[in-house]
Design an enzyme around this catalytic site. Structure first.
Site, PDB file in Angstrom:
ATOM      1  N   ASP B  41       0.802  -1.222   0.000  1.00  0.00           N
ATOM      2  CA  ASP B  41       0.000   0.000   0.000  1.00  0.00           C
ATOM      3  C   ASP B  41       0.833   1.270   0.000  1.00  0.00           C
ATOM      4  O   ASP B  41       1.978   1.287   0.433  1.00  0.00           O
ATOM      5  CB  ASP B  41      -0.912   0.017   1.231  1.00  0.00           C
ATOM      6  N   LYS B  69      19.743   3.472  -1.941  1.00  0.00           N
ATOM      7  CA  LYS B  69      19.669   3.909  -3.351  1.00  0.00           C
ATOM      8  C   LYS B  69      18.459   4.813  -3.549  1.00  0.00           C
ATOM      9  O   LYS B  69      17.397   4.584  -2.979  1.00  0.00           O
ATOM     10  CB  LYS B  69      19.480   2.674  -4.270  1.00  0.00           C
TER      11      LYS B  69
END
Lengths: 235, 235
Positions: B41, B69
């Site tokens: 979600d 990252k």
């Protein structure tokens, strides 16, 4: 029984930047209080004005605004006592705070006097930080950068050290410190990276490159944003 | 004609901490978009859920969450193109952003791709900074103090230098950096001045003295507040 003291963030200026949560509390609190200068209008009240129901008791917290001085203890002692009488009568009191109550807000002077004996709840608000960045249209800070928030009244050397060590800087309470701040930014070669914002999100809002701002003074509620690290270009 | 791209701050978690301004835009924008992990979600959508009218087109910006990252360029290129097609069809697109769009928000990746050719407006929101301070019940920063906002992923030495030089510090994106941050605070003798806040203003909110937090990990959306300068006591 005792009422609850609310510190309500009413946002930076646009009345629509108030939260639903603050609105709901405003609708039912029988007493509102707000800071104001010794004479003249309260900014916090003017921001919340469209949302204040008729017939509320209003406590105007008038404090002398002396440059370089924080309000005297006895002023807040007196207003805290007036508010406490309402809380003791089981009435909730909503204190209107510009921006966010806990970002340099005067609400802390009431909190420190009333929190031991009364229920206190703080409703965070949209701060001038996010509002000024939105007005400029550039992120305040991104990725894994440091953000430093500096009050304009700081000493020149301290401002310089902090600005130098942070890629993203927000200088608040610019006011009569404009010339000093410009001197520091000139010295650091950062004038071209600085944006000036006055009365963000209000109808009188002004956004300018700092180099274009006359250096003879700025209102207290003005901010300078400086970005000099890696930015979003090409991200 | 072209639609407008909105970056909408939806606040830190409590759906009532959305602004009236964001609500009004949500009510009329035919297309909404929001970030989400590769599976599962969207936090931004769950915050705004009670305010999203039925029948809206929804663009789910799914980005891989790889520790350390930032999302690859091509992911945002693709979503920016999908959003641009809507703008070109004269539809407004409201992008839901947790907290404030310009405080470490991923909205900047859309802004940098779409602002040259399209109208972009940012609606500031209540940030996690003010929300966490409100949850703890202590001002974020006061008087003429410096506030430093640090991302948890910073290197240990950099965290240490910044924490040492600032009386008020907010460390965001704590997550898997908890152990490192605790090491720094222990070394500086500041552990007793640190508060930990997880999921501020949500039903699952947790507020703890940092010394009581198990050091084996924290969610990404957690924050540590440290105050070690002059505080409000006795103000």
């Amino acid at each position: 029984m005792s009422g609850t003291l609310y510190g309500l963030g009413v946002g930076p200026g646009d009345p629509d930047l108030i939260t639903l949560k603050a609105l709901k509390i405003l609708e039912r609190a029988p007493v509102i209080a707000y800071p104001a200068p010794e004479t003249g209008d309260s900014l916090a009240r003017s921001i919340a004005a469209p949302h204040i129901p008729n017939g509320r008791v209003e406590i105007v917290i008038r404090t002398p605004m002396v440059p370089g001085k924080f309000p005297a203890h006895d002023v807040y002692d007196r207003y805290a006592a007036e508010i406490e009488a309402r809380l003791d009568a089981d009435e909730d009191v909503a204190v209107l705070c510009e921006g966010d109550p806990f970002l340099y807000g005067s609400f802390m002077y009431l909190l420190s006097r009333l929190s031991a004996k009364h229920s206190v709840k703080v409703v965070p608000g949209v701060s001038s930080l996010g509002a000024c960045a939105a007005s400029v249209g550039v992120p305040l800070v991104s990725r894994n950068q440091v953000l430093t928030v500096l009050p304009g009244p700081l000493e020149e050397a301290e401002l310089e050290a902090h600005i130098q060590s942070s890629p993203a800087v927000a200088i608040m309470k610019v006011g009569r410190h404009l010339r000093k701040i410009c001197r520091v930014l000139d010295r650091l070669g950062l004038m071209e990276h600085a944006q000036y914002i006055e009365r963000a999100t209000m109808p009188e809002q002004r956004v300018l490159a700092l180099r274009d701002v006359p250096r003879d003074g700025a209102p207290y509620f003005s901010m300078i944003l400086v970005r000099h690290g890696e930015t979003e270009a090409g991200v």
